[in-house]
Design an enzyme around this catalytic site. Sequence first.
Site, PDB file in Angstrom:
ATOM      1  N   ASP A 193       7.912   5.434   0.344  1.00  0.00           N
ATOM      2  CA  ASP A 193       8.459   6.528   1.147  1.00  0.00           C
ATOM      3  C   ASP A 193       7.938   6.547   2.573  1.00  0.00           C
ATOM      4  OD1 ASP A 193       5.848   7.298   0.758  1.00  0.00           O
ATOM      5  OD2 ASP A 193       6.312   9.350   0.158  1.00  0.00           O
ATOM      6  N   SER A 236       5.071   6.984   3.622  1.00  0.00           N
ATOM      7  CA  SER A 236       4.012   7.970   3.860  1.00  0.00           C
ATOM      8  C   SER A 236       2.773   7.326   4.466  1.00  0.00           C
ATOM      9  CB  SER A 236       3.647   8.702   2.565  1.00  0.00           C
ATOM     10  OG  SER A 236       3.291   7.793   1.543  1.00  0.00           O
ATOM     11  N   PRO A 243      -5.329  -1.472  -6.167  1.00  0.00           N
ATOM     12  CA  PRO A 243      -6.217  -2.485  -6.753  1.00  0.00           C
ATOM     13  C   PRO A 243      -7.389  -2.764  -5.822  1.00  0.00           C
ATOM     14  CG  PRO A 243      -3.922  -3.178  -6.841  1.00  0.00           C
ATOM     15  CD  PRO A 243      -3.959  -1.973  -5.957  1.00  0.00           C
ATOM     16  N   HIS A 245       0.834  -1.207   0.000  1.00  0.00           N
ATOM     17  CA  HIS A 245       0.000   0.000   0.000  1.00  0.00           C
ATOM     18  C   HIS A 245       0.866   1.253   0.000  1.00  0.00           C
ATOM     19  CE1 HIS A 245      -4.352  -1.189   0.960  1.00  0.00           C
ATOM     20  NE2 HIS A 245      -3.731  -2.275   0.550  1.00  0.00           N
ATOM     21  N   ASP A 246       1.967   1.222   0.723  1.00  0.00           N
ATOM     22  CA  ASP A 246       2.842   2.379   0.759  1.00  0.00           C
ATOM     23  C   ASP A 246       3.408   2.675  -0.630  1.00  0.00           C
ATOM     24  OD1 ASP A 246       4.390   4.467   2.037  1.00  0.00           O
ATOM     25  OD2 ASP A 246       6.136   3.172   1.792  1.00  0.00           O
ATOM     26  N   GLY A 275       4.705   6.079  -3.739  1.00  0.00           N
ATOM     27  CA  GLY A 275       6.019   5.473  -3.841  1.00  0.00           C
ATOM     28  C   GLY A 275       6.456   4.961  -2.487  1.00  0.00           C
ATOM     29  N   VAL A 294       0.976   4.123  -3.574  1.00  0.00           N
ATOM     30  CA  VAL A 294       0.303   5.420  -3.487  1.00  0.00           C
ATOM     31  C   VAL A 294       1.248   6.570  -3.844  1.00  0.00           C
ATOM     32  CG1 VAL A 294      -0.924   7.022  -1.967  1.00  0.00           C
ATOM     33  CG2 VAL A 294      -1.412   4.573  -1.862  1.00  0.00           C
ATOM     34  N   HIS A 320      -1.232 -13.037  -1.602  1.00  0.00           N
ATOM     35  CA  HIS A 320      -2.502 -13.386  -0.950  1.00  0.00           C
ATOM     36  C   HIS A 320      -2.488 -14.800  -0.396  1.00  0.00           C
ATOM     37  CE1 HIS A 320      -5.059 -10.080  -3.137  1.00  0.00           C
ATOM     38  NE2 HIS A 320      -4.239  -9.599  -2.224  1.00  0.00           N
TER      39      HIS A 320
END
Length: 331
Positions: free
Chosen positions: A77, A79, A168, A69-70, A75, A73, A198
Amino acid sequence: MGSSSTLKLFLFLSLLNSLVINSSASHPLHFNHYRNTCPNVESLVRNAVSQKFQQTFVTAPATLRLFFHDCFVRGCDASVLLSSPSNSAEKDHPDDISLAGDGFDTVSKAKAAVDSDPKCKNKVSCADILALAARDVIALTGGPSFPVELGRLDGKISTKKSVQHRLPEPTHGLDRLNALFASHGLTEMDMVALSGAHTIGFSHCEKFAKRIHYYSPNQRVDPTLNQVYAKQLQQDCPQNVDPRIAVSMDPTTPFTFDNVYFKNLQRGLGLFTSDQVLFSDFRSRNLVNIFAENNTMFELAFVTAITKLGRVGVITSSHRGEIRRDCSFVN
């Protein structure tokens, strides 16, 4: 696919893996980035992650999903780790609220372990710690261990808005999945291989409820879903179920990082539409069949893909990034 074609793909994957892992000209990350500033960083992170993993298995899928997920979004980083007093950060977006707290806690504990070494204190970025932790949970669950490129700085920006349409969704078809991954320089092979994560994931019932309760006006259950599996899911996730209830995404070997995820797809045991479409769509079916047949080929493709993922949008300029003292807040 015949044995000759499979062998050719195996050789191609081996070569690609070698080229991706050993290349350095096209990106600013390096394997020995902390050689002088924090030479024990890998063992410090690994020990902290192992201790957390011993406390709860959720550590593994939660940390791996957090890394994905990081990177997808803004890159890679870190965030996604930032907190906002007004609940306006990435982690507050509906697509990120379901991120398990154990992933955040894993990074926090690894950061504390790194900073406990006086030589390393405030020398290693949260983004790099997350990348190392993601690798370590893969290995702890039986998957491959591999060298991780380092040198990322932590971003200073994290907004809900930046998450919109970047990740996704469980309902996505092949075209949308390929488009999202291609926007980050990732191929269909990378996408299929990374979907194999998964194999240790879990999902809340609401994410796939439509497939088992009200697929269409004429069909209650998605026809691409194994009907026996669908009945089991209906028992585990009845209508109006507690939204906190979750089920494993791999109903066969949920605690092992392996290629059984792809064998499940061959049997109609993909939990999400975005999982099952990898087999039901003829364009990606061959890759599913190859990874289902050969775990080594899956691991080669996965390592190649996650290495490429780890390069997405990295920050190496001190004008844009920093090494956070606290992973939850900018300095």
